[in-house]
Motif scaffolding. Structure first.
Motif, PDB file in Angstrom:
ATOM      1  N   GLU A  59       0.873  -1.169   0.000  1.00  0.00           N
ATOM      2  CA  GLU A  59       0.000   0.000   0.000  1.00  0.00           C
ATOM      3  C   GLU A  59       0.909   1.218   0.000  1.00  0.00           C
ATOM      4  N   THR A  97      -2.381  -2.601  -3.324  1.00  0.00           N
ATOM      5  CA  THR A  97      -3.403  -1.576  -3.120  1.00  0.00           C
ATOM      6  C   THR A  97      -3.023  -0.354  -3.954  1.00  0.00           C
ATOM      7  N   ASN A  99      -4.953   3.551  -5.777  1.00  0.00           N
ATOM      8  CA  ASN A  99      -6.184   4.341  -5.888  1.00  0.00           C
ATOM      9  C   ASN A  99      -6.178   5.052  -7.231  1.00  0.00           C
ATOM     10  N   HIS A 229      -8.485   1.348  -3.746  1.00  0.00           N
ATOM     11  CA  HIS A 229      -8.936   2.037  -2.531  1.00  0.00           C
ATOM     12  C   HIS A 229      -9.994   3.068  -2.907  1.00  0.00           C
ATOM     13  N   ASP A 232     -11.526   9.306  -0.901  1.00  0.00           N
ATOM     14  CA  ASP A 232     -11.619   9.742   0.493  1.00  0.00           C
ATOM     15  C   ASP A 232     -11.485  11.265   0.546  1.00  0.00           C
ATOM     16  N   CYS A 265     -10.100  -2.681  -2.080  1.00  0.00           N
ATOM     17  CA  CYS A 265      -9.686  -2.520  -0.694  1.00  0.00           C
ATOM     18  C   CYS A 265     -10.932  -1.951  -0.027  1.00  0.00           C
ATOM     19  N   CYS A 267     -12.541  -0.098   2.393  1.00  0.00           N
ATOM     20  CA  CYS A 267     -12.204   0.856   3.462  1.00  0.00           C
ATOM     21  C   CYS A 267     -13.500   1.396   4.048  1.00  0.00           C
ATOM     22  N   THR A 268     -13.842   0.916   5.245  1.00  0.00           N
ATOM     23  CA  THR A 268     -15.127   1.315   5.848  1.00  0.00           C
ATOM     24  C   THR A 268     -15.121   2.801   6.204  1.00  0.00           C
ATOM     25  N   SER A 270     -13.670   5.268   4.415  1.00  0.00           N
ATOM     26  CA  SER A 270     -13.929   6.074   3.220  1.00  0.00           C
ATOM     27  C   SER A 270     -15.375   5.902   2.765  1.00  0.00           C
ATOM     28  N   HIS A 294      -9.756  -2.260   5.278  1.00  0.00           N
ATOM     29  CA  HIS A 294      -9.337  -1.143   6.130  1.00  0.00           C
ATOM     30  C   HIS A 294     -10.497  -0.889   7.079  1.00  0.00           C
ATOM     31  N   ARG A 296     -12.136   1.324   9.821  1.00  0.00           N
ATOM     32  CA  ARG A 296     -12.104   2.656  10.452  1.00  0.00           C
ATOM     33  C   ARG A 296     -13.537   3.137  10.530  1.00  0.00           C
ATOM     34  N   ASP A 341      -7.465   1.035  10.203  1.00  0.00           N
ATOM     35  CA  ASP A 341      -7.096   2.224   9.442  1.00  0.00           C
ATOM     36  C   ASP A 341      -7.110   3.416  10.391  1.00  0.00           C
TER      37      ASP A 341
END
Ligand code: DNO
Length: 383
Positions: A59, A97, A99, A229, A232, A265, A267-268, A270, A294, A296, A341
């Motif tokens: 990442e 990973t 983006n 990703h 965000d 990925c 990512c909770t 984002s 991820h 968060r 994260d």
């Protein structure tokens, strides 16, 4: 946990003491677009193994802006990306990973927001963002992005700031730019933004798909999983298009190249900054393509602000997320790499310098809580 490499103030030994068996990292020293040479990947891998852990998740392997814009040297950078994929695979790495956010990686108006406890967290304040756009960056045509009430409120807010606070806001907004310790001027930022002037979301998505059509088959062939990703925050900022923000975006990306190496990925933090994202539904639907997690939490406010909350305490039901992840892993018969994260800056870390969100103690706390949930749920499921 994530480690930013030898210059990170959080040491590998700290990460090991936090209970990690694996480290997530990247060769940050290699300029974006260049090939990652085997020798450098191996050297980094050995460093991590010497510290008693393993490196299997990258990442990030960053995507050059030319690829996103499909301009300049994009074909060379795509070829380089393929070569890097082959090289990382030959060193035993499994997940890459990346983006596809234009210019910025992430955006907050205040990465040092003080919580009532005295700990610090990252915050996105809508009004500060609008004020930055209107009065600090002064992006041409920006007025049409906001209602007149919002602009008037932002003006009032901006007038209430001291010169030092205005300077700080400007710096904060640019922290997610690659090489963000370089002091950017509004002129430089506007120039970078102008280069995306003709690229709308449809075009950017098309550019992503063309990239994926070239690199995913290589990843599939060499046994590496790609994990995109999400944006965000997950909506357009600074007039830039966003294409990895919603359920539909993920569906489009997955359908663009139907190979299992083409994954996400999850990512909770984002996705969770948008109320209309049904995180559990997305996990159920795309579970087979979640190659990295991820975890968060965020707390959203009605005025459009959000803060990064404690891992178990925000708008996202983290226990339900972990439960869903366990059932996906059970179904797939394999574990999905996960990292806590971000974390709050707290205790001894308050005086230490680190990348926003990446101090040791707050992440250790998040990790401990998440592991507790995982272990408790695991026992309940098995009894
Ligand atoms: C921020 C991270 C991002 C992420 C990249 C992945 O804390 O979530 O920097 O690593 O967007 O390419």
């Amino acid at each position: 946990m994530r480690w930013y490499g030898p210059s990170d103030t959080v040491k590998l030994s700290d990460i090991r003491q936090a209970g990690c068996s694996e480290v997530v990292t990247a060769l940050h020293q290699i300029p974006i677009g260049d090939v990652w040479p085997v020798a450098e990947i191996m050297a980094r891998k050995e460093l991590i193994e010497k510290a008693g852990m393993k490196w299997t998740v990258i990442e990030s392997l960053p995507v050059h802006e030319d690829i996103k814009k499909r301009s300049g040297n994009y074909q060379l950078y795509i070829d380089n990306y393929k070569e890097s994929l082959r090289n990382v695979a030959s060193c035993g790495l499994k997940v890459v990973t990346y983006n596809f956010m234009p210019i910025l990686d992430w955006l907050r108006t205040d990465p040092f927001h003080v919580l009532p406890t005295g700990a610090r967290t990252l915050k996105f304040e809508r009004l500060a963002y609008v004020a930055f756009e209107l009065f600090l960056l002064k992006r041409p045509g920006v007025e049409k992005d906001f209602t007149s009430e919002e602009s008037a409120e932002a003006e009032k807010y901006f007038r209430s700031l001291s010169e030092a606070e205005k300077d700080q806001l400007f710096k904060n907004m640019l922290l997610g730019l690659p090489g963000s310790d370089i002091p950017f001027t509004p002129k430089e930022v506007l120039k970078a933004l102008r280069e995306y002037g003709d690229i709308n979301a449809k075009q950017l998505k098309e550019n992503l798909f063309r990239f994926l059509k070239e690199v995913v088959p290589v990843a599939e062939e060499v046994g590496v999983r790609m994990a995109i990703h999400p944006d965000d925050p997950p909506y357009p900022v600074l007039g830039l298009p966003r294409i990895v923000s919603t359920h539909q975006d993920i569906k489009d990306i997955i359908n663009a190249v139907n190979l299992s190496a083409n994954g996400i990925c999850f990512c909770t933090g984002s996705f969770g900054a948008r109320e209309d994202n049904d995180l559990l539904g997305m996990m159920r639907e795309f579970g087979d393509r979640i190659h990295f997690l991820h975890l968060r939490n965020t707390k959203r406010f009605p005025n459009g602000d959000f803060v990064e909350a404690d891992h178990l305490n925000g708008d996202t039901d983290m226990v339900a997320i972990v439960k869903e992840a366990l059932s996906i892993m059970d179904r797939r018969g394999e574990s999905i790499p996960m990292r806590p994260d971000h974390g709050h800056q707290m205790l001894d870390d308050l005086d230490k310098r680190a990348y926003p969100g990446y101090t040791a103690i707050g992440r250790l706390k998040g990790l401990a809580e998440l592991r507790g949930v995982e272990s408790a749920l695991g026992q309940l499921i098995n009894h």
